[in-house]
Scaffold this active site. Sequence first.
Site, PDB file in Angstrom:
ATOM      1  N   ASN A 281      10.036   4.750   3.305  1.00 18.07           N
ATOM      2  CA  ASN A 281      11.408   5.207   3.038  1.00 18.07           C
ATOM      3  C   ASN A 281      11.626   6.555   3.732  1.00 18.07           C
ATOM      4  OD1 ASN A 281      11.468   3.099   0.959  1.00 18.07           O
ATOM      5  ND2 ASN A 281      10.202   4.507  -0.216  1.00 18.07           N
TER       6      ASN A 281
ATOM      7  N   GLU B 261       5.413  -2.438  12.643  1.00 21.51           N
ATOM      8  CA  GLU B 261       4.147  -2.324  11.920  1.00 21.51           C
ATOM      9  C   GLU B 261       2.950  -2.115  12.828  1.00 21.51           C
ATOM     10  OE1 GLU B 261       4.141  -1.553   9.107  1.00 21.51           O
ATOM     11  OE2 GLU B 261       6.031  -2.268   8.313  1.00 21.51           O
TER      12      GLU B 261
ATOM     13  N   GLY C 185       0.849  -1.201   0.000  1.00 22.51           N
ATOM     14  CA  GLY C 185       0.000   0.000   0.000  1.00 22.51           C
ATOM     15  C   GLY C 185       0.871   1.233   0.000  1.00 22.51           C
TER      16      GLY C 185
ATOM     17  N   MET D 129       5.166   2.677   1.536  1.00 24.33           N
ATOM     18  CA  MET D 129       6.450   2.271   2.126  1.00 24.33           C
ATOM     19  C   MET D 129       7.128   3.487   2.741  1.00 24.33           C
ATOM     20  SD  MET D 129       8.776   0.124   2.818  1.00 24.33           S
ATOM     21  CE  MET D 129      10.282   0.598   3.669  1.00 24.33           C
TER      22      MET D 129
ATOM     23  N   HIS E  45       0.151   6.278   9.309  1.00 25.27           N
ATOM     24  CA  HIS E  45       0.948   5.067   9.575  1.00 25.27           C
ATOM     25  C   HIS E  45       2.399   5.292   9.117  1.00 25.27           C
ATOM     26  CE1 HIS E  45       1.357   0.499   9.591  1.00 25.27           C
ATOM     27  NE2 HIS E  45       2.342   0.830   8.783  1.00 25.27           N
ATOM     28  N   GLU E  46       2.559   5.789   7.884  1.00 23.90           N
ATOM     29  CA  GLU E  46       3.918   5.925   7.335  1.00 23.90           C
ATOM     30  C   GLU E  46       4.706   7.045   8.029  1.00 23.90           C
ATOM     31  OE1 GLU E  46       4.804   3.490   5.589  1.00 23.90           O
ATOM     32  OE2 GLU E  46       2.836   2.734   5.046  1.00 23.90           O
TER      33      GLU E  46
END
Length: 832
Positions: free
Chosen positions: A257, A312, A253, A255, A289-290
Amino acid sequence: MKVIPVNYMLEFEPIFKNFTFNGKEIITVDCKESVNTITMHCAEIKIKSCSVIHNNVVQKAVTKTDEKKEELSIIIKNKIKGRAFIEIEFTGELNDRLLGFYRSQYKQNGKTKYLATTQFEAADARRAFPCWDEPESKATFEISIIAENKFTAISNMPIISKKRMKNKTLYKFAKTPIMSTYLIYLGVGEFEYLTGKSGKIQIRVITTKGNKSKGKYSLELGKKLLSSYEKYFGIKYPLPKLDLIAIPDFAAGAMENWGAITFRETILLYDPKTSSTRTKQYIAEVISHEIAHQWFGNLVTMKWWNDLWLNESFATFMATKFVDKFYPEWDLWNQFIEDAMNTAMGLDSLKNTHPIDVKVNSTSEIREIFDAISYDKGGCVLRMLENYVGESNFQKGLKQYLADFKYDNAEGKDLWDAIGKISKMPVRTMVSTWLKQPGFPVVEIEKKDLTLHLKQRRYLLESDKKHNKGLWSIPLSVGLNDELFQKLFTKKSMSVKLPKNNIGFVANYGRKGFYRVKYDASTLLDLKMLVDQKKIASIDRWAIQNDLFSLCISGDDTVRNYLDFSDAYYDEDSYLATVNVAHNLASLYFRAFGEDFAQEIKSYTVNYLKKILYDLGWTPKKTDKHTDAMMRGFVISTLGKLDDDEVILECKTRYRQFMKNQKTISPDLVEPICSVMAWIGTSKTHDELTRLYRNAKTMEEKLRFLGALCSFKDEKLLLKSLNFSQTSEVRSQNMQLPIMKVAANPYGKKILWPWLKKNWPKLSKKVGRGNPLFNRIVASISSIADDSMEKEIRQFFKKNPTPGTERTQEQTLERIRINSKFLKNMRKEFTS
């Protein structure tokens, strides 16, 4: 480790003519012992030259690659110790498998365009450059990218210089802080962007040309979230910029980075005119979330992948917490419980589940644990822990942990110790019972006068002696409108006294604990009355029937008992309980589909859903709650598939208007109405929906029509949809969707397995080996098979090994046995 990387100087040049890239690197290393062989990770890369420099002496090296181990050995004549430099020139492939350094293809004004992007988690940085590709091997990175002049280049840090070289430009990026390889980002494409600021930090939403206007919502939200997280963690965001990048082809969905977060387009781009309510909410949750990961995961990183869950589940938990702050009207914690807790308990009540803290030996095993246990169960355990120690102790412990381990690696126990120290509570021992063993408990309660007799046992849908072991430290909370008391339940059984003159009780009050409750018959009867009179909080009204429904499937209770109990929810006004009862009744009907007794279940389901639709109405209103939009869509599509004449008639009328003017239906209702039209439709409808798919402007809209194409009753048309999904018109990242939708369609049961067997080689090629989406495809088989097919399915996977799905295969076969047994129990129950 004998050799430790300190800094990488990297230069990449992607070449789109033949989808390759050239690379150069100088790695500064520290040799702790005398060595003449240096081994690092490397996969799918050709080494052109390699030398090692030590004390200004250059040694040409011999290189050997081991494809199976994904390793590169560098061998030199004379041993070296201390500071050295490894220089390597190499080439690689810009693959189309959505991992490593890969290419993504998209259309713009009818023209095919390409961009290059990366996905390195968990162990795919080694496909872009030789490196020590493990979370603990942190180093600094100085990255340069050579790109054609029409392109822009992006990496984790801001650009510090640009140099023209004929028809190409050399971009140099600032040196990164010390970080793990899996968080490195490289991007080259024809991008455009929106820019904003949060304090001194530059925030951008980056898209392919023509899409940046859809980035406004994400940019504003990103700014708010970044400053909120800084406050909560007590640590400033460590980089000078943060990019949110929308990528057309993306397996996951999103990432995290560091400084350059990538997203699927459908999870970053929001268009108020065409996007659904669910999309807006999902975008908010994923961005949250990211951004949480920028601290938890990026600044402090787990030592090894067995603690992946901590990364996570923490981001899942924090995402909900922060979006809930900005949008209290979204009812997010309730949705978290309906989605995350239900999903996690569903998986964790299987024998083939795994503990949260799981041993991970090889890199292919890492892919297997990116699942509902690592994200959702972990998130639920953190919620339980926060409730146990209190919000303020939880936050203080977190701050301490991040401060102690920043720019370093940590293990789960380091976090428990930090929270335990501040709260002065037995955090590590309590939490370890939820992390180290698989599954979760059910607490059985028998009430005699004012005494509750409690027993705990492992809860399994398919129980056997071998797997029944387990003992948990359960933060047991009992209450009705307020909490009456909380105790840590650590033995197999215990008794507690209720206060005098209490009118009733709920165990696992507020459903903060990750366990189910089985009440005795007379307590359940009392609870039914209290539910009916709404004398219990909405979350507990949800929990009581949610547990009861699950106990039917495990054979601990009967379906008729559940149907009777569901009567108490006829006037339910909370989203959480309403949506769950609706889902449960519909799922009972579709499980009994084609059986003589299905009619009896159908009448319960139709009555319940009709009442909801009557209260909601068809047309979205200004006064609607956020969750009404999601509820309305579910109810319409389900009633359509229960062949309700009124709903079908209304769908026909609205569909006809929609075909003339697409603005006549709200985005939330497009897929439900089109699905009902497919359900009653012919090949003409199939052609119409295919045309709508082809003409849809955004990926989000395309996916609605693709979903509707899987709702036909006609098997020939369903096969046509499945075959269509194999063409180049459907991106490989969306391959799982049609398969899951056809699996959920009772008319797809007969055709899907033969189709999967026939198309497996093609599917493997299209989705790509090791792609996490394969697990979804394998899991969908549990909806279409019965226990008579177990042997055949086992043999099929033996002949067609699909690495990274071994655990899912076992879970799927177990689910098939559970479903078959449940149907047999229902037959007995309804025919007696």
